[in-house]
Structure formats: C-alpha cells, structure tokens
Design a protein around this motif. Structure first.
Motif, PDB file in Angstrom:
ATOM      1  N   SER A 141       0.830  -1.215   0.000  1.00 42.33           N
ATOM      2  CA  SER A 141       0.000   0.000   0.000  1.00 42.33           C
ATOM      3  C   SER A 141       0.860   1.259   0.000  1.00 42.33           C
ATOM      4  O   SER A 141       0.552   2.230  -0.700  1.00 42.33           O
ATOM      5  CB  SER A 141      -0.925  -0.004   1.226  1.00 42.33           C
ATOM      6  OG  SER A 141      -1.778  -1.126   1.210  1.00 42.33           O
ATOM      7  N   GLN A 144       2.119   2.162  -3.432  1.00 41.93           N
ATOM      8  CA  GLN A 144       1.142   2.883  -4.254  1.00 41.93           C
ATOM      9  C   GLN A 144       1.059   4.355  -3.837  1.00 41.93           C
ATOM     10  O   GLN A 144       0.927   5.251  -4.684  1.00 41.93           O
ATOM     11  CB  GLN A 144      -0.230   2.221  -4.119  1.00 41.93           C
ATOM     12  CG  GLN A 144      -0.315   0.820  -4.704  1.00 41.93           C
ATOM     13  CD  GLN A 144      -0.705   0.822  -6.160  1.00 41.93           C
ATOM     14  OE1 GLN A 144      -0.813   1.867  -6.789  1.00 41.93           O
ATOM     15  NE2 GLN A 144      -0.904  -0.351  -6.733  1.00 41.93           N
ATOM     16  N   LEU A 148       1.801   7.681  -6.119  1.00 35.63           N
ATOM     17  CA  LEU A 148       0.916   8.837  -6.273  1.00 35.63           C
ATOM     18  C   LEU A 148       1.656  10.133  -5.963  1.00 35.63           C
ATOM     19  O   LEU A 148       1.412  11.160  -6.609  1.00 35.63           O
ATOM     20  CB  LEU A 148      -0.290   8.691  -5.351  1.00 35.63           C
ATOM     21  CG  LEU A 148      -1.444   9.649  -5.687  1.00 35.63           C
ATOM     22  CD1 LEU A 148      -2.151   9.184  -6.950  1.00 35.63           C
ATOM     23  CD2 LEU A 148      -2.429   9.751  -4.538  1.00 35.63           C
ATOM     24  N   THR A 183     -10.363   9.678  -5.099  1.00 38.32           N
ATOM     25  CA  THR A 183      -8.969   9.272  -4.923  1.00 38.32           C
ATOM     26  C   THR A 183      -8.768   8.589  -3.577  1.00 38.32           C
ATOM     27  O   THR A 183      -8.061   7.572  -3.484  1.00 38.32           O
ATOM     28  CB  THR A 183      -8.041  10.497  -5.038  1.00 38.32           C
ATOM     29  OG1 THR A 183      -8.291  11.168  -6.273  1.00 38.32           O
ATOM     30  CG2 THR A 183      -6.583  10.079  -4.983  1.00 38.32           C
ATOM     31  N   ILE A 186     -10.281   5.116  -3.726  1.00 35.09           N
ATOM     32  CA  ILE A 186      -9.420   4.223  -4.503  1.00 35.09           C
ATOM     33  C   ILE A 186      -8.247   3.748  -3.646  1.00 35.09           C
ATOM     34  O   ILE A 186      -7.872   2.569  -3.682  1.00 35.09           O
ATOM     35  CB  ILE A 186      -8.911   4.925  -5.774  1.00 35.09           C
ATOM     36  CG1 ILE A 186     -10.063   5.150  -6.754  1.00 35.09           C
ATOM     37  CG2 ILE A 186      -7.808   4.100  -6.450  1.00 35.09           C
ATOM     38  CD1 ILE A 186      -9.689   5.994  -7.960  1.00 35.09           C
ATOM     39  N   PHE A 187      -7.677   4.650  -2.846  1.00 39.55           N
ATOM     40  CA  PHE A 187      -6.569   4.237  -1.985  1.00 39.55           C
ATOM     41  C   PHE A 187      -7.037   3.213  -0.951  1.00 39.55           C
ATOM     42  O   PHE A 187      -6.330   2.241  -0.654  1.00 39.55           O
ATOM     43  CB  PHE A 187      -5.951   5.445  -1.287  1.00 39.55           C
ATOM     44  CG  PHE A 187      -4.742   5.098  -0.456  1.00 39.55           C
ATOM     45  CD1 PHE A 187      -3.680   4.397  -1.007  1.00 39.55           C
ATOM     46  CD2 PHE A 187      -4.668   5.469   0.876  1.00 39.55           C
ATOM     47  CE1 PHE A 187      -2.563   4.072  -0.250  1.00 39.55           C
ATOM     48  CE2 PHE A 187      -3.561   5.141   1.642  1.00 39.55           C
ATOM     49  CZ  PHE A 187      -2.508   4.439   1.079  1.00 39.55           C
ATOM     50  N   ILE A 190      -7.199   0.033  -2.669  1.00 44.83           N
ATOM     51  CA  ILE A 190      -5.853  -0.503  -2.867  1.00 44.83           C
ATOM     52  C   ILE A 190      -5.368  -1.216  -1.608  1.00 44.83           C
ATOM     53  O   ILE A 190      -4.749  -2.286  -1.677  1.00 44.83           O
ATOM     54  CB  ILE A 190      -4.886   0.619  -3.266  1.00 44.83           C
ATOM     55  CG1 ILE A 190      -5.123   1.018  -4.728  1.00 44.83           C
ATOM     56  CG2 ILE A 190      -3.427   0.215  -3.068  1.00 44.83           C
ATOM     57  CD1 ILE A 190      -4.360   2.243  -5.172  1.00 44.83           C
ATOM     58  N   PHE A 287      -5.596   5.126  -9.770  1.00 41.15           N
ATOM     59  CA  PHE A 287      -5.247   5.993  -8.642  1.00 41.15           C
ATOM     60  C   PHE A 287      -4.669   7.316  -9.152  1.00 41.15           C
ATOM     61  O   PHE A 287      -5.079   8.405  -8.735  1.00 41.15           O
ATOM     62  CB  PHE A 287      -4.226   5.244  -7.784  1.00 41.15           C
ATOM     63  CG  PHE A 287      -4.053   5.762  -6.381  1.00 41.15           C
ATOM     64  CD1 PHE A 287      -5.020   6.539  -5.759  1.00 41.15           C
ATOM     65  CD2 PHE A 287      -2.907   5.450  -5.667  1.00 41.15           C
ATOM     66  CE1 PHE A 287      -4.852   7.000  -4.452  1.00 41.15           C
ATOM     67  CE2 PHE A 287      -2.725   5.901  -4.366  1.00 41.15           C
ATOM     68  CZ  PHE A 287      -3.693   6.672  -3.759  1.00 41.15           C
ATOM     69  N   SER A 290      -7.291   9.496 -11.088  1.00 44.03           N
ATOM     70  CA  SER A 290      -8.205  10.207 -10.201  1.00 44.03           C
ATOM     71  C   SER A 290      -7.544  11.458  -9.616  1.00 44.03           C
ATOM     72  O   SER A 290      -8.166  12.521  -9.547  1.00 44.03           O
ATOM     73  CB  SER A 290      -8.657   9.275  -9.073  1.00 44.03           C
ATOM     74  OG  SER A 290      -9.614   9.901  -8.251  1.00 44.03           O
TER      75      SER A 290
END
Length: 318
Positions: A141, A144, A148, A183, A186-187, A190, A287, A290
């Motif tokens: 995580s 990701q 971003l 966003t 979405i996280f 994830i 991600f 967005s």
C-alpha cells in the motif's frame, strides 16, 4: 477564412511562469514512470512467490550481486529498481530545494523521501520476518502511495500546472471535491486489495471497495462531463478515469476466475501471473488518473460564489 486557432502565433499562446524547468519536469516524469515499473516488478515478485528467494537484507546472500537464477531474478530485479528509485528521489529532493521556490513543493519532495525510507524499512522487515501478511500488505500500500506522490510532483512541476489558467465557476458538489473523495476511496480499495492478495483479509472488503470506487468514479465523471464537457483539460482525463475503472472491473473478474481455477496448482500459471500484474498496474493507473482529475479541477475550476461568500462570512463572524 482561417480559424483563430490556426492563425494564432506561438508567442500569443499561454506560457508557463518563470519557475518552470523543462529539465526538472522531465526528471520527475521519469521518476514516476520508473516507480510504475517498480510496482509491476513488486507484483511479479509476489505472484511468483519470490519474496523470500533472497533470505537476507539489504545484501543478497551476503553479497551485492547474487546468482541470477530461478526466483532470485525477480526479487533481485525488484531490489535494483527500488535502489534506483531511491537514489533518484534523493536527487529530486536536492533539485527541488535548489531550484523550486515553492516551499510546499520542497516539503512534498521531503515527504516522498520519507516514504522511500519507510518503504525500504518495511521491505527489509518483510524479508527478515518471513513476510507477515499485514506487514507485506502495508509495504504494498505504501508503494502505491509513493507512486501517487511522484505523480503529483510530476504534475506540479509540469508545463500545464505552471501555466496560468483562468478558472471557471463550478457548482456544488464541486468536481474537485468529488475527485478528491474518489482518490481517497481508490486508496482504501488498494489497501483492501493488497491485504487480500497477501492473505490478510477475506475477499468481501475488496468487493465492497470495488463497488464504492465504481460509484464514485461514475458520480465524479457524470458531474464533470455534464457541467464542463467543453473543457478539454478536464474532459480527457475524466474519460481516461472512466475507461480505467471499466478495465479494472474486467481484469478483476478475470483474475479471480483464473485464481479459483488454478488455486490447487503448485505454481501460478502464466495467465494468472500476467493478469495479476496488469490488474495491480491498472489500479495504480486508476489511482493516478483520479488525482490527475482532481488537480485539473483544482486548476481550472473555482468554487461557486455563494460558497465563497459563506466561507468569508463565517471567517468574519469568527
């Protein structure tokens, strides 16, 4: 009669401010692209079951370069790419503090560096502690989130962001706010996906997350396209966002069916490996898309005047 778009001279087109650096912009884009590749390398390592093929850290079998055989290839390649990304992040921080006058931008670079350091520590612990599920999911995580951050830095140093724009008035709920919420959702999805992939959570939170992401993307896109379909700077990324969520749903269903059919096999077959890697990269792209929509809305739209007046009134009353 020629159209104004064709007769407009290059000198009359909007130009970025004096702080724009083409070299820095290119550097940040390379870093974001390399981080995207790193995500794929990490996913490949997980699906191949190669995370513990090198039992020590930070060295590999007590040396810098281990035998490049078997699953060691995947884990070592992952580590090498991570090392390059780390060094580039250090270079980015130095460059931002020397060349970028925006204080918040410098601190965003520091945040990226702290994420890299924490990510390296988590990566080492996952190896030394034999990959406990929650620690491994946290490592995935955070990767990701770092991606971003690099995308945000690439946007903020890019030509489009550094070029002054005349924002138009938006309505409520604002596209920017909807995109920010999307966003965040979405996280969260994830995190659920990484936890499921590493056997830290069952499947149902991931399915709920997928439904929530789909609803938020459709809501954000419908509002943005209904109000601002003539705004190319916003319309194009919104369409990409919708396309990516559709692709992710199809990929997710496909990889789930393949996983169920091949779960008893001693090693993941190639379709399962490829599907899992593409699905993870699709999530990263969604991600980033967005965030891109949110920042484009932030740059080209402004809150309705009534909302601004209410905020100003509250400030005066306080």
């Amino acid at each position: 009669m020629s159209s104004p778009a064709l007769t407009q001279s290059p000198s009359s087109l909007p130009t970025p401010d004096a702080g724009y650096s083409p070299a820095l912009s290119a550097y940040t884009r390379v870093l974001a692209a390399l981080t995207f590749i790193l995500l794929g390398a990490g996913a490949l390592t997980v699906v191949k079951g190669a995370g513990l093929s090198i039992p020590d850290w930070p060295l590999a079998f007590h040396r810098l370069v281990p035998p490049y055989i078997g699953n060691i290839r995947f884990e070592y390649t992952h580590r090498v790419i991570a090392g390059v990304v780390s060094l580039m992040t250090v270079g980015l921080v130095i460059w931002l503090w020397v060349a970028d006058r925006r204080r918040w931008m410098r601190w965003l670079g520091i945040a990226a560096l702290l994420e890299v350091i924490l990510q390296a520590i988590l990566g080492g612990l996952t190896v030394l502690d034999f990959q406990p599920p929650w620690l491994t999911a946290g490592h995935a995580s955070l990767a990701q989130l770092f991606f971003l951050t690099t995308v945000a830095i690439a946007i903020f140093t890019g030509r489009h962001w550094r070029t002054p724009a005349e924002p138009r008035e938006d309505s409520s709920p604002g596209v920017f706010r909807l995109a920010v919420i999307t966003t965040a959702v979405i996280f969260l999805q994830i995190i659920f996906g990484g936890a499921y992939r590493h056997n830290a959570l069952p499947l149902w939170p991931h399915l709920v997350g997928a439904a929530a992401v789909t609803v938020m993307v459709i809501w954000t896109a419908s509002v943005a396209l209904r109000r601002h379909k003539d705004l190319t700077a916003l319309r194009r990324p919104v369409r990409w966002l919708v396309g990516l969520v559709g692709l992710q749903l199809a990929l997710g269903l496909n990889i789930y069916l393949i996983r169920r059919a091949t779960l008893s096999l001693p090693q993941a077959p190639e379709p399962r490996v490829v599907g899992a890697v593409i699905h993870l990269l699709g999530g990263a792209a969604l991600f980033a898309a967005s965030l891109f929509v949110a920042l484009r809305a932030r740059q080209h739209l402004r809150a309705p005047r009534e909302a601004v007046a209410r905020v100003a009134s509250r400030a005066v009353e306080a």
